[in-house]
Every structure is written in C-alpha cells, then in structure tokens.
Design an enzyme around this catalytic site. Structure first.
Site, PDB file in Angstrom:
ATOM      1  N   ASN A 199       5.948   2.856  -3.831  1.00  0.00           N
ATOM      2  CA  ASN A 199       7.330   3.113  -4.225  1.00  0.00           C
ATOM      3  C   ASN A 199       8.279   1.940  -3.989  1.00  0.00           C
ATOM      4  O   ASN A 199       9.461   2.030  -4.298  1.00  0.00           O
ATOM      5  CB  ASN A 199       7.865   4.382  -3.544  1.00  0.00           C
ATOM      6  CG  ASN A 199       7.852   4.292  -2.040  1.00  0.00           C
ATOM      7  OD1 ASN A 199       7.289   3.359  -1.466  1.00  0.00           O
ATOM      8  ND2 ASN A 199       8.467   5.260  -1.387  1.00  0.00           N
TER       9      ASN A 199
ATOM     10  N   TYR B  52       3.640  -0.887  -0.444  1.00  0.00           N
ATOM     11  CA  TYR B  52       3.430   0.519  -0.807  1.00  0.00           C
ATOM     12  C   TYR B  52       3.987   0.738  -2.207  1.00  0.00           C
ATOM     13  O   TYR B  52       4.841   0.009  -2.697  1.00  0.00           O
ATOM     14  CB  TYR B  52       4.010   1.508   0.209  1.00  0.00           C
ATOM     15  CG  TYR B  52       3.180   1.583   1.469  1.00  0.00           C
ATOM     16  CD1 TYR B  52       1.991   2.305   1.479  1.00  0.00           C
ATOM     17  CD2 TYR B  52       3.561   0.912   2.612  1.00  0.00           C
ATOM     18  CE1 TYR B  52       1.204   2.360   2.625  1.00  0.00           C
ATOM     19  CE2 TYR B  52       2.788   0.965   3.761  1.00  0.00           C
ATOM     20  CZ  TYR B  52       1.609   1.690   3.762  1.00  0.00           C
ATOM     21  OH  TYR B  52       0.832   1.734   4.878  1.00  0.00           O
TER      22      TYR B  52
ATOM     23  N   ASN C 151       6.354   6.405  -9.286  1.00  0.00           N
ATOM     24  CA  ASN C 151       7.307   5.769  -8.367  1.00  0.00           C
ATOM     25  C   ASN C 151       7.202   4.251  -8.340  1.00  0.00           C
ATOM     26  O   ASN C 151       8.202   3.566  -8.139  1.00  0.00           O
ATOM     27  CB  ASN C 151       7.142   6.337  -6.958  1.00  0.00           C
ATOM     28  CG  ASN C 151       7.631   7.763  -6.867  1.00  0.00           C
ATOM     29  OD1 ASN C 151       8.538   8.161  -7.588  1.00  0.00           O
ATOM     30  ND2 ASN C 151       7.023   8.541  -6.001  1.00  0.00           N
TER      31      ASN C 151
ATOM     32  N   HIS D  41      -5.261   6.678  -7.276  1.00  0.00           N
ATOM     33  CA  HIS D  41      -3.920   6.067  -7.296  1.00  0.00           C
ATOM     34  C   HIS D  41      -4.003   4.543  -7.174  1.00  0.00           C
ATOM     35  O   HIS D  41      -3.053   3.848  -7.517  1.00  0.00           O
ATOM     36  CB  HIS D  41      -3.101   6.647  -6.148  1.00  0.00           C
ATOM     37  CG  HIS D  41      -1.623   6.698  -6.397  1.00  0.00           C
ATOM     38  ND1 HIS D  41      -1.048   6.835  -7.646  1.00  0.00           N
ATOM     39  CD2 HIS D  41      -0.575   6.651  -5.532  1.00  0.00           C
ATOM     40  CE1 HIS D  41       0.267   6.863  -7.543  1.00  0.00           C
ATOM     41  NE2 HIS D  41       0.577   6.755  -6.261  1.00  0.00           N
TER      42      HIS D  41
ATOM     43  N   ASP E  13      -1.878   3.673 -12.688  1.00  0.00           N
ATOM     44  CA  ASP E  13      -2.562   4.932 -12.979  1.00  0.00           C
ATOM     45  C   ASP E  13      -1.629   5.863 -13.746  1.00  0.00           C
ATOM     46  O   ASP E  13      -0.411   5.757 -13.649  1.00  0.00           O
ATOM     47  CB  ASP E  13      -3.027   5.597 -11.679  1.00  0.00           C
ATOM     48  CG  ASP E  13      -1.876   5.922 -10.741  1.00  0.00           C
ATOM     49  OD1 ASP E  13      -1.613   7.115 -10.532  1.00  0.00           O
ATOM     50  OD2 ASP E  13      -1.232   4.990 -10.213  1.00  0.00           O
TER      51      ASP E  13
END
Length: 187
Positions: free
Chosen positions: A66, A64, A112, A20, A91
């Site tokens: 999202n 982060y 996200n 990720h 990704d």
C-alpha cells in the site's frame, strides 16, 4: 532510453511466492532471464540490465504493497525515467487465473498498490501488466486467498504464464506498448 519495470508484492518470508506477490515473481523471472543481479537499495530490491541499447531498471519495492508509489516515484526520478517507460506488474482478482492483460492506463481496480502509485505519480496513465489470480475463494475469504500459496494444480500453468509475462516485458521494451498489447493480450 531508460525503463522501469516494477513488480508489486509484500516483503517477508511469509509472503514469498503467494498470489499477491506474483508481481515480484514475474519481475524476478524477467531479471533472471537477463542475468541481472539484485541488490538492496533505497525503497527496494533493484536490478539493472541493458536490452537493445536500453537501460532497464527492475524494482521490487520494500515499502509494502500500500506504499508502493513511494518506491516507484523515487526510482523514476532517480533514474530519470519517463512515464511512458514505466511498467507495473500486479495481481488481479477480476481476471481468470493465468490471464495476462497489458494496459496503458486505467483505474486501480481496488488494488492498494496501484492506488498509491496513482496518488504519488498524480496519474493513472502508465502501463500495467495485470496477472489474473481468479476468484476461487469462499465469500469473505479474499484476504486468505490472495495471501495464500498457489495450488499444486496451478503451479504448472503458473510457470508457463510467468514465462509468457517475461516475454511480454521484453516486447514492451523492444517494440512498445501498443504492439505488445496487440501481440499478447487475449492469449
């Protein structure tokens, strides 16, 4: 001309070099190739370099995944970077492992980070480099797969693909989106 190259990922040692976080790894490799130095700034780690007379800002958001749009929006405004000079490295489970796909616009594809960027920029019309993860996971195992480490079989190919992604970013800055797509997509 100014450019913003953003690698998406999650902060924290537990996420370092996971699938990720390939966006972070690609942008880190690009920064290393230009000898740019990272510093902790508002909303993320930032590095700057000059390339062919252009100022290039690299960003690894610390918001982060999202909430990535908050960092992207802030740095675009701070550095006065036009939308057409934004490139987001992300990704993608829908692409086979190691596939690099540069696009000038598109949906978030369920990602996200892209979803938040689209919301905060108010558009899907910006360049993104999708790095294929493949989908070699058992049913219901998607989260463990994307947050997992690369396999020993993947690592040699991964290094090669990150190097190609670095060249793709340089091309995007030097000759633009369309010519870079022609040169690198489907390779």
């Amino acid at each position: 001309m100014k450019y913003l190259i953003v690698g998406l990922g999650n902060i924290g040692d537990e996420y370092a070099h996971t699938r990720h976080n390939i966006g972070f790894d690609v942008v880190s490799a690009f920064a290393a190739s230009t000898e740019a130095q990272w510093s902790e700034e508002r909303y993320g780690a930032v590095a700057q370099t000059k390339m062919r007379g252009h100022i290039v800002t690299m960003l690894k958001p610390n918001t982060y995944m999202n909430l990535s749009g908050k960092a992207v929006s802030y740095w675009m405004q701070k550095e006065n970077i036009p939308l057409e000079n934004l490139l987001v490295v992300v990704d993608d489970l829908a692409l086979p492992f190691g596939t690099l796909r540069l696009k000038g616009k598109g949906s978030d594809g369920g990602h996200n980070g892209l979803k938040n960027i689209n919301q905060l920029l108010g558009t899907q019309n910006y360049a993104r480099l999708r790095f294929g993860l493949g989908n070699e996971f058992r049913r219901g195992g998607q989260i463990d797969f994307v947050l997992g480490q690369w396999t020993d079989e993947e690592k040699p190919i991964l290094t090669e693909r990150i190097n190609i992604a670095t060249e793709l970013i340089k091309s995007f800055i030097a000759i633009g989106l369309q010519l870079t797509m022609t040169q690198f997509n489907n390779k």
